[in-house]
Design an enzyme around this catalytic site. Structure first.
Site, PDB file in Angstrom:
ATOM      1  N   ASP A  80       8.323  -5.084  -3.437  1.00  0.00           N
ATOM      2  CA  ASP A  80       7.614  -5.899  -4.102  1.00  0.00           C
ATOM      3  C   ASP A  80       6.606  -6.732  -3.202  1.00  0.00           C
ATOM      4  OD1 ASP A  80       6.917  -8.404  -5.642  1.00  0.00           O
ATOM      5  OD2 ASP A  80       8.632  -7.753  -6.912  1.00  0.00           O
ATOM      6  N   SER A 117       4.775  -9.525 -10.892  1.00  0.00           N
ATOM      7  CA  SER A 117       5.522  -8.221 -11.028  1.00  0.00           C
ATOM      8  C   SER A 117       5.807  -7.653 -12.252  1.00  0.00           C
ATOM      9  CB  SER A 117       6.752  -8.537 -10.236  1.00  0.00           C
ATOM     10  OG  SER A 117       6.744  -9.094  -8.905  1.00  0.00           O
ATOM     11  N   ASP A 152      15.719  -9.494 -12.731  1.00  0.00           N
ATOM     12  CA  ASP A 152      14.284  -9.841 -12.120  1.00  0.00           C
ATOM     13  C   ASP A 152      13.191  -8.788 -12.707  1.00  0.00           C
ATOM     14  OD1 ASP A 152      12.577 -11.615 -10.580  1.00  0.00           O
ATOM     15  OD2 ASP A 152      12.904 -10.464  -8.901  1.00  0.00           O
ATOM     16  N   THR A 184      11.018  -6.626 -11.750  1.00  0.00           N
ATOM     17  CA  THR A 184      10.890  -5.418 -11.495  1.00  0.00           C
ATOM     18  C   THR A 184      11.823  -4.200 -12.078  1.00  0.00           C
ATOM     19  OG1 THR A 184       9.860  -5.791  -9.317  1.00  0.00           O
ATOM     20  CG2 THR A 184      10.356  -3.493  -9.543  1.00  0.00           C
ATOM     21  N   ARG A 209       9.235 -13.015 -18.614  1.00  0.00           N
ATOM     22  CA  ARG A 209      10.258 -12.565 -17.423  1.00  0.00           C
ATOM     23  C   ARG A 209      11.409 -13.622 -17.270  1.00  0.00           C
ATOM     24  NH1 ARG A 209       7.035 -12.527 -11.969  1.00  0.00           N
ATOM     25  NH2 ARG A 209       9.107 -12.234 -11.113  1.00  0.00           N
ATOM     26  N   GLU A 268      14.261  -0.901  -5.534  1.00  0.00           N
ATOM     27  CA  GLU A 268      13.383  -2.157  -5.259  1.00  0.00           C
ATOM     28  C   GLU A 268      13.787  -2.891  -3.933  1.00  0.00           C
ATOM     29  OE1 GLU A 268      13.376  -5.625  -7.565  1.00  0.00           O
ATOM     30  OE2 GLU A 268      11.046  -6.064  -7.070  1.00  0.00           O
ATOM     31  N   ASP A 303       8.497  -9.557  -1.059  1.00  0.00           N
ATOM     32  CA  ASP A 303       7.492 -10.443  -2.014  1.00  0.00           C
ATOM     33  C   ASP A 303       8.275 -12.265  -1.669  1.00  0.00           C
ATOM     34  OD1 ASP A 303       6.071 -11.310  -4.688  1.00  0.00           O
ATOM     35  OD2 ASP A 303       8.223 -12.069  -4.814  1.00  0.00           O
ATOM     36  N   LYS A 304       9.579 -12.058  -1.957  1.00  0.00           N
ATOM     37  CA  LYS A 304      10.302 -13.388  -2.136  1.00  0.00           C
ATOM     38  C   LYS A 304      10.086 -14.160  -0.632  1.00  0.00           C
ATOM     39  CE  LYS A 304      13.058 -12.071  -5.812  1.00  0.00           C
ATOM     40  NZ  LYS A 304      12.105 -12.448  -6.885  1.00  0.00           N
ATOM     41  N   HIS A 316       6.426 -15.258  -0.240  1.00  0.00           N
ATOM     42  CA  HIS A 316       6.190 -16.687  -0.980  1.00  0.00           C
ATOM     43  C   HIS A 316       6.639 -18.017  -0.222  1.00  0.00           C
ATOM     44  CE1 HIS A 316       4.958 -15.281  -5.051  1.00  0.00           C
ATOM     45  NE2 HIS A 316       5.840 -14.446  -5.118  1.00  0.00           N
ATOM     46  N   ASP A 346       4.045  -3.415  -5.898  1.00  0.00           N
ATOM     47  CA  ASP A 346       3.556  -3.793  -7.369  1.00  0.00           C
ATOM     48  C   ASP A 346       2.287  -4.535  -7.303  1.00  0.00           C
ATOM     49  OD1 ASP A 346       4.840  -5.715  -6.114  1.00  0.00           O
ATOM     50  OD2 ASP A 346       6.067  -6.324  -8.122  1.00  0.00           O
ATOM     51  N   HIS A 347       1.984  -5.087  -5.996  1.00  0.00           N
ATOM     52  CA  HIS A 347       0.908  -5.920  -5.855  1.00  0.00           C
ATOM     53  C   HIS A 347       0.999  -6.532  -4.370  1.00  0.00           C
ATOM     54  CE1 HIS A 347       3.523  -9.515  -5.482  1.00  0.00           C
ATOM     55  NE2 HIS A 347       4.328  -9.108  -6.673  1.00  0.00           N
ATOM     56  N   HIS A 385       0.562 -14.392  -4.656  1.00  0.00           N
ATOM     57  CA  HIS A 385       0.032 -12.859  -4.646  1.00  0.00           C
ATOM     58  C   HIS A 385      -1.284 -12.715  -4.435  1.00  0.00           C
ATOM     59  CE1 HIS A 385       3.708 -11.727  -7.795  1.00  0.00           C
ATOM     60  NE2 HIS A 385       4.088 -12.647  -6.535  1.00  0.00           N
TER      61      HIS A 385
END
Ligand code: MG
Ligand code: ZN
Length: 455
Positions: free
Chosen positions: A57, A106, A158, A160, A171, A327, A332-333, A336, A374-375, A418
């Site tokens: 992610d 996501s 979550d 994904t 989501r 995943e 990702d987290k 962030h 995913d991004h 993102h």
């Protein structure tokens, strides 16, 4: 939109791939299964017995490069760098009217790869305008007789993992108490309920991740009213495991729900977060005091998931294999959070899960393995002499060099964002040639569907 099965682009790509992989085969190292065999399987169409899809992610090229530089060195190669076929895909979401929304989350991107349909940010496997459920690759695999599994370091509810086995308007509707933004999805309104409820109702054979807090919530209506989602899962036949020992002890014959943390699974590594004006040069701490000792790592979860999925098909005397999604969520987290050590540790943990998949495929060449993101995300490697705005940190890599990483997609103190960049997609096994060139995220759905031979 689906492309015709063997478009001109793919035919040309396959030819180009054969040339590229001849070079790979020439430098093949010894193994149970040679690179030449890998290349042959990758340019073939044909069906896969098994599909393992690994999603990092937020794992754009800069996140991959950062983890490579830090752990194996600039000239080293991660497991995810070793696939015979590599391409790029575009990740944009859409607005309700179908026009592009250039930066995806996501949920929308997951809906793209899981269903072949682009949607609005926040939506889980439902259409952008009409908010209608779209069949997912996991649902099609189940219908086609494959065993199915989903493994994550995030909460199992979550975005994904959610896109595979649930359909909700937003989501945030993770548990029965979280349904405020999904009024038409509630059981009271005749809907399918929260992401947690839908995931266990789907009877996915293996569900491993965090998010115990969602499954501890009480169901508000219908057959399981007043029971927790975990109790509902048990009634549906699930064995519930909560740590490494109980996970490893789980035998086949029943679906297994693994809930390894209340929220997201704590990161493997820790360190100083990036700061305005930078940090002193730091080495990452390759442990986390807040990570309970019995927490299984992603590679162990993937190994166990494969074992359980294989056992299920064997007990059914099925010739079909399995579909498994794995995943690495907290790349990702931690991006962030502008936490480079957390982020690199999660990328390295994800890469060890990639090795599990590749090792399995080496012995089972009829397995399609796809690794992608995913991004894209924030982190950028910048020159040591740069004084970038926003948050930065200087790291001392395993090869003893300093590296400066910058996080500047949002104001310091805000969650970093993102990005809208295309990301890497790499594959081996039947239908792997489909990842070559520049494709769209929604094309991955077609690749998976063709490999499994499901409709
Ligand atoms: Mg995710
Ligand atoms: Zn994110």
């Amino acid at each position: 939109m689906f492309r015709p099965r063997l478009s001109r682009r793919h035919a040309m790509a396959a030819t180009a791939a054969a040339t590229v992989t001849a070079a790979v085969a020439f430098s093949a190292s010894a193994g149970a299964f040679s690179s030449q065999d890998q290349a042959r399987h990758a340019v073939q169409g044909g069906k896969a017995k098994n599909v393992i899809l690994l999603i990092g992610d937020g794992m754009g090229d800069s996140e991959i490069t950062l983890a490579r530089d830090y752990t194996v060195g600039a000239n080293g190669r991660l497991n995810m760098d070793k696939f015979p076929m590599t391409g790029a895909y575009t990740t944009y979401a859409v607005h309700k009217d179908g026009t592009p929304d250039y930066v995806t989350d996501s949920a929308a991107s997951g809906t793209g790869w899981a269903t072949g349909t682009k949607t609005v940010n926040g939506r889980i496997s439902k259409t952008p305008g009409t908010d209608k459920a779209v069949p997912t690759i996991l649902e099609l695999a189940q219908k086609g007789g494959f065993a199915t599994g989903s493994v994550t370091t995030a909460e199992l509810t979550d975005a994904t993992p959610a896109v595979l086995a649930s359909h909700v308007t937003d989501r945030s509707c993770q548990g029965p108490a979280d349904m405020a933004t999904c009024p038409s999805d509630t059981l009271a309104k005749g809907g399918p309920g929260s992401i947690a409820e839908q995931s266990v109702n789907h009877k996915v054979d293996v569900l491993f991740g965090g998010g115990k807090q969602r499954f501890d919530q009480k169901v508000t209506d219908g057959k399981y009213k007043g029971r927790t989602v975990t109790e509902q899962a048990r009634q549906l036949g699930y064995r519930v495991v909560t740590d490494n020992a109980s996970m490893k002890a789980a035998k086949g014959g029943k679906p297994v729900l693994g809930l390894f943390a209340s929220g997201n699974v704590p990161t493997e590594w820790t360190g100083k977060t990036a700061a305005v004006g930078g940090t002193d040069p730091q080495r990452c701490v390759t442990s986390n005091a807040n990570r309970p000792a019995g927490t299984p790592n992603l590679a162990d979860q993937a190994t166990k998931a494969i074992q359980l999925l294989e056992a299920k098909q064997k007990s059914k005397h099925s010739k079909k294999g399995f579909f498994l999604q794995v995943e690495g969520a907290s790349i990702d987290k931690q991006d962030h959070a502008a936490d480079p050590c957390g982020q690199i540790g999660e990328t390295a943990a994800f890469d060890r899960a990639v090795k599990v998949a590749r090792d399995y495929a080496a012995k089972h060449p009829d397995t399609l393995v796809v690794t992608t993101a995913d991004h894209g995300h924030t982190s950028q490697i910048v020159p040591l002499e740069a004084t970038p705005p926003g948050l930065s940190s200087t790291l001392v890599t395993d090869e003893g060099q300093q590296l400066k990483v910058n996080y500047s997609t949002n104001t310091p103190g805000q969650s970093q964002e993102h990005t809208g960049t295309e990301v890497r997609i790499a594959a081996q096994g039947p239908q792997a040639y489909r990842v070559l060139g520049v494709t769209n995220q929604t094309d991955l759905f077609t690749t998976l569907r063709e490999a499994l031979g499901v409709r």
